[in-house]
Design an enzyme around this catalytic site. Structure first.
Site, PDB file in Angstrom:
ATOM      1  N   HIS A 102      13.750 -37.979 -18.681  1.00 49.91           N
ATOM      2  CA  HIS A 102      14.326 -36.648 -18.515  1.00 49.91           C
ATOM      3  C   HIS A 102      14.570 -36.378 -17.034  1.00 49.91           C
ATOM      4  CE1 HIS A 102      12.434 -36.397 -22.455  1.00 49.91           C
ATOM      5  NE2 HIS A 102      13.333 -35.489 -22.728  1.00 49.91           N
ATOM      6  N   LYS A 126      15.667 -42.979 -24.717  1.00 48.90           N
ATOM      7  CA  LYS A 126      16.309 -41.664 -24.762  1.00 48.90           C
ATOM      8  C   LYS A 126      16.525 -41.152 -23.336  1.00 48.90           C
ATOM      9  CE  LYS A 126      15.516 -36.881 -26.244  1.00 48.90           C
ATOM     10  NZ  LYS A 126      14.458 -35.876 -26.488  1.00 48.90           N
TER      11      LYS A 126
END
Lengths: 203, 203
Positions: A102, A126
């Site tokens: 992130h 991700k």
């Protein structure tokens, strides 16, 4: 393509189960962490996620506590979300791992992200980064066109379309919310389902 | 961002006028070419397009006839669509020109498309090519992130999402149909409007 609904209470389960393929238990956002038995009896596929404040979550315990929580719930889950910079011990789980990166400030360049993906220890990678420009979209599309096991999208309302676009570029999951948004630009799960259907010409 | 509805009869006008910003008169697809007076009295912005068979249209006259048709209707239009390989005389119009490149077999590489755009003689450049792979999407995004006066998308149902995505990357127009599709993957005009609204979180 799987629709993931991030849930923050057990009440969310009935709200999303008609269209969500996978439930992401954002345990750090639950007001009261559910009993293991309650989680076990839910039939849907599950992702267990416990985010620290630094990674956009609300978990305030230490890493040992976080690991123990993840391990405990992973016994009844299909996936655990483990941040890319976690110690090796976090990657020793009895289920598949979604390794996550992130960045709430910017989208790093392609080479940086590619290196993260190439060195991944999890089953899926991700990438969720703040979108600021068309160049960030280009970076994202470069990554997505190269890998089939990468979930990637840009955060921010202006770049919400990338969450949907990435599915059409082979991203295996789309993360949605169950009524109250967990991240900027995230779609409500039924709304995402509706947009995807329409883009596919299925209505 | 402007929604263009390609129309193939005057009856289409009332079908699309609530959401279309611009009407594209596909004169080659009209069963009976409308009177100039009928076109003149329509208040919406207009694009005049007369496609040859080679470019995916149905016009069977010669280039002189096509030029004369374009010139005549351009007097009451905002844009004329002129294919990139047309003679210079086609670019002498009393309105703005959308210079277009179509490829129904493949999407050429970035360098080829960039050269077309860099050498453009029109006001906007429109690229519509057959999409086959994620690399074609990447090529498209590279072009779109570089130019603000380029309309570009991939044809084919699997790549229909690129028609919408390109808007979010700054493409000035999206081409839609008024009920019967003019090209593979094209959205009906209200459907496109609905998807765009939803992607913007405006409902």
């Amino acid at each position: 393509m799987q629709i993931v609904a991030s849930i923050i209470s057990l009440d969310d389960v009935t709200k999303v189960e008609d269209v969500a393929n996978i439930l992401e238990f954002r345990l750090d956002l639950f007001e009261k962490i559910p009993q293991i038995g309650e989680v076990k009896q839910i039939k849907k596929s599950k992702i267990i996620t416990v985010r620290k404040i630094d990674d956009g979550g609300r978990f305030t315990g230490n890493e040992e506590e976080r690991l123990s929580l993840l391990k405990k719930y992973s016994e009844f889950a299909d996936f655990v979300d483990v941040e890319f910079n976690c110690d090796e011990i976090f990657f020793d789980m009895n289920c598949r791992i979604i390794e996550s990166y992130h960045n709430f400030d910017a989208t790093p360049d392609y080479e940086f992200l590619k290196e993260l993906v190439d060195n991944k220890r999890g089953d899926f990678f991700k990438i969720a980064t703040l979108g600021k420009s068309k160049e960030d979209v280009l970076t994202l599309v470069r990554i997505l066109s190269e890998y089939d096991d990468v979930i990637a999208f840009l955060m921010g309302e202006k770049f919400a379309f990338t969450r949907i676009m990435s599915l059409f570029l082979g991203s295996p999951f789309i993360y949605c919310h169950a009524g109250s948004s967990v991240a900027k630009g995230q779609f409500e799960v039924h709304e995402a389902f509706e947009i995807i259907k329409r883009l596919r010409g299925e209505r």
